[in-house]
Write an enzyme that holds these catalytic residues in place. Structure first.
Site, PDB file in Angstrom:
ATOM      1  N   TYR A   1       0.826  -1.225  -0.108  1.00  0.00           N
ATOM      2  CA  TYR A   1       0.112   0.110  -0.038  1.00  0.00           C
ATOM      3  C   TYR A   1       0.953   1.262  -0.260  1.00  0.00           C
ATOM      4  O   TYR A   1       0.367   2.321  -0.598  1.00  0.00           O
ATOM      5  CB  TYR A   1      -1.111  -0.164   1.131  1.00  0.00           C
ATOM      6  CG  TYR A   1      -2.130  -0.928   0.624  1.00  0.00           C
ATOM      7  CD1 TYR A   1      -3.076  -0.460  -0.228  1.00  0.00           C
ATOM      8  CD2 TYR A   1      -2.144  -2.084   1.333  1.00  0.00           C
ATOM      9  CE1 TYR A   1      -4.256  -1.169  -0.365  1.00  0.00           C
ATOM     10  CE2 TYR A   1      -3.396  -3.084   0.924  1.00  0.00           C
ATOM     11  CZ  TYR A   1      -4.156  -2.554   0.080  1.00  0.00           C
ATOM     12  OH  TYR A   1      -5.377  -3.385  -0.474  1.00  0.00           O
TER      13      TYR A   1
ATOM     14  N   ARG B   1       1.699   1.800  -3.520  1.00  0.00           N
ATOM     15  CA  ARG B   1       0.304   2.349  -4.341  1.00  0.00           C
ATOM     16  C   ARG B   1       0.127   3.722  -3.651  1.00  0.00           C
ATOM     17  O   ARG B   1      -0.430   4.703  -4.576  1.00  0.00           O
ATOM     18  CB  ARG B   1      -0.783   1.338  -3.986  1.00  0.00           C
ATOM     19  CG  ARG B   1      -0.595   0.245  -4.528  1.00  0.00           C
ATOM     20  CD  ARG B   1      -1.719  -0.796  -4.399  1.00  0.00           C
ATOM     21  NE  ARG B   1      -2.954  -0.195  -5.313  1.00  0.00           N
ATOM     22  CZ  ARG B   1      -4.490  -0.359  -5.167  1.00  0.00           C
ATOM     23  NH1 ARG B   1      -4.621  -0.943  -4.164  1.00  0.00           N
ATOM     24  NH2 ARG B   1      -4.989   0.356  -5.974  1.00  0.00           N
TER      25      ARG B   1
ATOM     26  N   GLN C   1     -15.450   3.083  -6.793  1.00  0.00           N
ATOM     27  CA  GLN C   1     -14.641   2.088  -5.953  1.00  0.00           C
ATOM     28  C   GLN C   1     -13.371   2.168  -5.859  1.00  0.00           C
ATOM     29  O   GLN C   1     -12.626   1.578  -5.457  1.00  0.00           O
ATOM     30  CB  GLN C   1     -14.901   0.679  -7.138  1.00  0.00           C
ATOM     31  CG  GLN C   1     -16.348   0.269  -7.077  1.00  0.00           C
ATOM     32  CD  GLN C   1     -16.570  -0.797  -8.079  1.00  0.00           C
ATOM     33  OE1 GLN C   1     -16.460  -2.011  -8.069  1.00  0.00           O
ATOM     34  NE2 GLN C   1     -16.634  -0.462  -9.684  1.00  0.00           N
ATOM     35  N   ASN C   2     -12.975   3.359  -6.342  1.00  0.00           N
ATOM     36  CA  ASN C   2     -11.462   3.657  -6.152  1.00  0.00           C
ATOM     37  C   ASN C   2     -11.048   4.301  -5.010  1.00  0.00           C
ATOM     38  O   ASN C   2     -11.696   4.694  -4.594  1.00  0.00           O
ATOM     39  CB  ASN C   2     -11.095   4.755  -7.378  1.00  0.00           C
ATOM     40  CG  ASN C   2     -11.357   4.168  -8.825  1.00  0.00           C
ATOM     41  OD1 ASN C   2     -11.537   2.896  -9.045  1.00  0.00           O
ATOM     42  ND2 ASN C   2     -11.425   5.147  -9.796  1.00  0.00           N
TER      43      ASN C   2
ATOM     44  N   ASP D   1      -8.337   5.833  -4.783  1.00  0.00           N
ATOM     45  CA  ASP D   1      -7.510   6.932  -5.102  1.00  0.00           C
ATOM     46  C   ASP D   1      -8.282   8.269  -4.901  1.00  0.00           C
ATOM     47  O   ASP D   1      -9.448   8.357  -4.544  1.00  0.00           O
ATOM     48  CB  ASP D   1      -7.009   7.187  -6.426  1.00  0.00           C
ATOM     49  CG  ASP D   1      -7.954   7.337  -7.512  1.00  0.00           C
ATOM     50  OD1 ASP D   1      -8.731   8.163  -7.581  1.00  0.00           O
ATOM     51  OD2 ASP D   1      -8.121   6.300  -8.432  1.00  0.00           O
TER      52      ASP D   1
ATOM     53  N   HIS E   1     -15.117   1.686  -1.192  1.00  0.00           N
ATOM     54  CA  HIS E   1     -13.948   0.812  -0.746  1.00  0.00           C
ATOM     55  C   HIS E   1     -12.919   1.433   0.118  1.00  0.00           C
ATOM     56  O   HIS E   1     -11.574   1.152   0.014  1.00  0.00           O
ATOM     57  CB  HIS E   1     -13.337   0.145  -1.878  1.00  0.00           C
ATOM     58  CG  HIS E   1     -14.271  -0.756  -2.517  1.00  0.00           C
ATOM     59  ND1 HIS E   1     -13.943  -1.265  -3.884  1.00  0.00           N
ATOM     60  CD2 HIS E   1     -15.325  -1.320  -2.093  1.00  0.00           C
ATOM     61  CE1 HIS E   1     -15.286  -2.064  -4.257  1.00  0.00           C
ATOM     62  NE2 HIS E   1     -15.982  -2.056  -3.114  1.00  0.00           N
TER      63      HIS E   1
ATOM     64  N   THR F   1     -15.878   0.481 -15.032  1.00  0.00           N
ATOM     65  CA  THR F   1     -15.901  -0.856 -13.800  1.00  0.00           C
ATOM     66  C   THR F   1     -16.307  -2.020 -14.486  1.00  0.00           C
ATOM     67  O   THR F   1     -17.214  -2.067 -15.381  1.00  0.00           O
ATOM     68  CB  THR F   1     -16.859  -0.603 -12.775  1.00  0.00           C
ATOM     69  OG1 THR F   1     -16.967  -1.437 -11.858  1.00  0.00           O
ATOM     70  CG2 THR F   1     -18.242  -0.029 -13.145  1.00  0.00           C
ATOM     71  N   SER F   2     -15.730  -3.163 -14.106  1.00  0.00           N
ATOM     72  CA  SER F   2     -16.036  -4.500 -14.596  1.00  0.00           C
ATOM     73  C   SER F   2     -17.267  -4.926 -13.664  1.00  0.00           C
ATOM     74  O   SER F   2     -17.893  -6.244 -14.044  1.00  0.00           O
ATOM     75  CB  SER F   2     -14.876  -5.519 -14.566  1.00  0.00           C
ATOM     76  OG  SER F   2     -14.586  -5.533 -12.903  1.00  0.00           O
TER      77      SER F   2
HETATM   78  P1  NAD Z   1     -11.496  -3.561 -12.582  1.00  0.00           P
HETATM   79  O1  NAD Z   1     -10.163  -3.434 -12.755  1.00  0.00           O
HETATM   80  O2  NAD Z   1     -12.335  -4.887 -12.238  1.00  0.00           O
HETATM   81  O3  NAD Z   1     -12.126  -3.268 -14.263  1.00  0.00           O
HETATM   82  C1  NAD Z   1     -11.749  -2.036 -14.863  1.00  0.00           C
HETATM   83  C2  NAD Z   1     -12.890  -1.774 -16.090  1.00  0.00           C
HETATM   84  O4  NAD Z   1     -12.299  -0.403 -16.530  1.00  0.00           O
HETATM   85  C3  NAD Z   1     -12.764  -2.842 -17.141  1.00  0.00           C
HETATM   86  O5  NAD Z   1     -14.063  -3.100 -17.316  1.00  0.00           O
HETATM   87  C4  NAD Z   1     -11.790  -2.074 -18.076  1.00  0.00           C
HETATM   88  O6  NAD Z   1     -12.467  -2.401 -19.516  1.00  0.00           O
HETATM   89  C5  NAD Z   1     -12.220  -0.533 -17.953  1.00  0.00           C
HETATM   90  N1  NAD Z   1     -11.367   0.325 -18.473  1.00  0.00           N
HETATM   91  C6  NAD Z   1     -10.103   0.064 -18.817  1.00  0.00           C
HETATM   92  N2  NAD Z   1      -9.600   1.418 -19.117  1.00  0.00           N
HETATM   93  C7  NAD Z   1     -10.350   2.348 -19.241  1.00  0.00           C
HETATM   94  C8  NAD Z   1     -10.449   3.469 -19.473  1.00  0.00           C
HETATM   95  N3  NAD Z   1      -9.561   4.301 -20.028  1.00  0.00           N
HETATM   96  N4  NAD Z   1     -11.678   4.295 -19.453  1.00  0.00           N
HETATM   97  C9  NAD Z   1     -12.896   3.712 -18.992  1.00  0.00           C
HETATM   98  N5  NAD Z   1     -12.756   2.327 -18.726  1.00  0.00           N
HETATM   99  C10 NAD Z   1     -11.533   1.594 -18.818  1.00  0.00           C
HETATM  100  O7  NAD Z   1     -11.858  -2.352 -11.500  1.00  0.00           O
HETATM  101  P2  NAD Z   1     -13.179  -2.195 -10.818  1.00  0.00           P
HETATM  102  O8  NAD Z   1     -14.462  -2.631 -11.310  1.00  0.00           O
HETATM  103  O9  NAD Z   1     -13.116  -0.861 -10.060  1.00  0.00           O
HETATM  104  O10 NAD Z   1     -12.773  -3.021  -9.479  1.00  0.00           O
HETATM  105  C11 NAD Z   1     -11.385  -3.137  -8.881  1.00  0.00           C
HETATM  106  C12 NAD Z   1     -11.337  -3.247  -7.479  1.00  0.00           C
HETATM  107  O11 NAD Z   1     -10.168  -2.860  -7.544  1.00  0.00           O
HETATM  108  C13 NAD Z   1     -12.149  -2.023  -6.790  1.00  0.00           C
HETATM  109  O12 NAD Z   1     -12.629  -2.602  -5.952  1.00  0.00           O
HETATM  110  C14 NAD Z   1     -11.154  -0.995  -6.687  1.00  0.00           C
HETATM  111  O13 NAD Z   1     -11.385  -0.572  -5.321  1.00  0.00           O
HETATM  112  C15 NAD Z   1      -9.978  -1.630  -6.842  1.00  0.00           C
HETATM  113  N6  NAD Z   1      -9.091  -0.894  -7.554  1.00  0.00           N
HETATM  114  C16 NAD Z   1      -8.823   0.812  -7.444  1.00  0.00           C
HETATM  115  C17 NAD Z   1      -7.963   1.430  -8.155  1.00  0.00           C
HETATM  116  C18 NAD Z   1      -8.047   2.829  -7.941  1.00  0.00           C
HETATM  117  O14 NAD Z   1      -8.404   3.396  -6.871  1.00  0.00           O
HETATM  118  N7  NAD Z   1      -7.528   3.642  -9.056  1.00  0.00           N
HETATM  119  C19 NAD Z   1      -7.125   0.785  -9.207  1.00  0.00           C
HETATM  120  C20 NAD Z   1      -7.175  -0.631  -9.276  1.00  0.00           C
HETATM  121  C21 NAD Z   1      -8.107  -1.281  -8.328  1.00  0.00           C
END
Ligand code: NAD
Length: 243
Positions: A55, A58, A88-89, A91, A106, A186-187
């Site tokens: 972390y 990150r 869900q981010n 950041d 989260h 988001t996936s």
């Molecule tokens: P995920 O990684 O499961 O899915 C990401 C989605 O974003 C995918 O569907 C992908 O096709 C799409 N994507 C990729 N590039 C893109 C772009 N430039 N513009 C728009 N869409 C784009 O992410 P999730 O659904 O957020 O779930 C992941 C978990 O991991 C969450 O719980 C989150 O808290 C955590 N996470 C957070 C961060 C962050 O804070 N930035 C980064 C990675 C993971």
């Protein structure tokens, strides 16, 4: 005149073009770590230093990148709309872009909490529960102690197996009052994301932006297969002009 309400639900894809990698897709590893080692209560119990190092990396990454045109356009949307970001981010890029109403499902990497503060299903022990939480400007280190009870501090992020910050009453109010819903990047595989998209099926105008959407057939949604920075600025201008 009351502003129309827009609810934006974002995932890791929103921050991808700022340089923060998304989570899914490759080999089940997260930046070379098994998820259960770095993002679960068991992983924390086994090797807290590894988790803190992960972390810390990150945290530094988030602090070193900038909000992108997608985050900034969501802030612009506030000119004419009452905008609520559910993300869900972990950041802080939405806040740094100027968004002033962000609900982090989260948690946030730039917050810390006492390790006794967390609420694992079935494992909560009110005797040990300590509600210390604060904003930080440097990553949590091994040996950083809670000022209230002396336990180890940890990042304020929700790990697998822990409770999400769900505010059910508030969510119901948002579902009833939103005129526009935008899902982005988001996936929707992680609870409660998948359910959340369908909850807004009755909303008047609905958009979903993702270059590789997991859900192509979202009822009544305009699904735009492209990236956040390519679509959001234009979509936001369109919505502002129509208002
Ligand atoms: P995920 O990684 O499961 O899915 C990401 C989605 O974003 C995918 O569907 C992908 O096709 C799409 N994507 C990729 N590039 C893109 C772009 N430039 N513009 C728009 N869409 C784009 O992410 P999730 O659904 O957020 O779930 C992941 C978990 O991991 C969450 O719980 C989150 O808290 C955590 N996470 C957070 C961060 C962050 O804070 N930035 C980064 C990675 C993971």
């Amino acid at each position: 005149m009351t502003k129309k309400r827009v609810v934006v639900f974002s995932g890791a894809g929103l921050s991808a073009e700022s340089g923060i990698p998304t989570f899914r897709g490759s080999d089940g590893l997260w930046e070379n770590h098994r998820i259960e080692d770095v993002a679960s209560p068991d992983g924390w119990a086994r090797d807290p230093k590894l988790v803190l190092n992960f972390y810390a990396m990150r945290f530094e990454k988030v602090q070193s990148v900038q909000p992108n045109a997608g985050h900034r356009s969501l802030a612009d949307l506030q000119e004419k709309f009452d905008v609520i970001n559910i993300t869900q981010n972990i950041d802080n890029l939405l806040e740094r872009a100027g968004c002033n109403n962000v609900w982090h499902l989260h948690g946030r990497i730039d917050y810390q909490k006492c390790e006794r503060h967390y609420d694992i299903f079935g494992l909560r022990d009110s005797y040990f529960n300590c509600d210390f939480k604060s904003e930080i400007s440097k990553p949590v280190q091994w040996g950083d102690k809670c000022p209230k009870c002396g336990a180890q501090l940890r990042p304020d992020v929700v790990w697998f197996g822990e409770s999400v910050d769900m505010r059910r009453g508030y969510l119901e109010e948002l579902i009833e009052t939103a005129s526009i819903f935008i899902g982005v990047g988001t996936s929707a595989q992680v609870y409660p994301a998948a359910g959340l998209l369908t909850l807004f099926e009755e909303t008047e105008q609905k958009f979903f932006i993702d270059p590789n959407p997991a859900y192509e057939a979202l009822l009544g949604f305009e699904v735009i297969k492209s990236t956040a920075t390519a679509v959001l600025p234009e979509l936001v201008q369109r919505l502002l002009q129509a208002e």
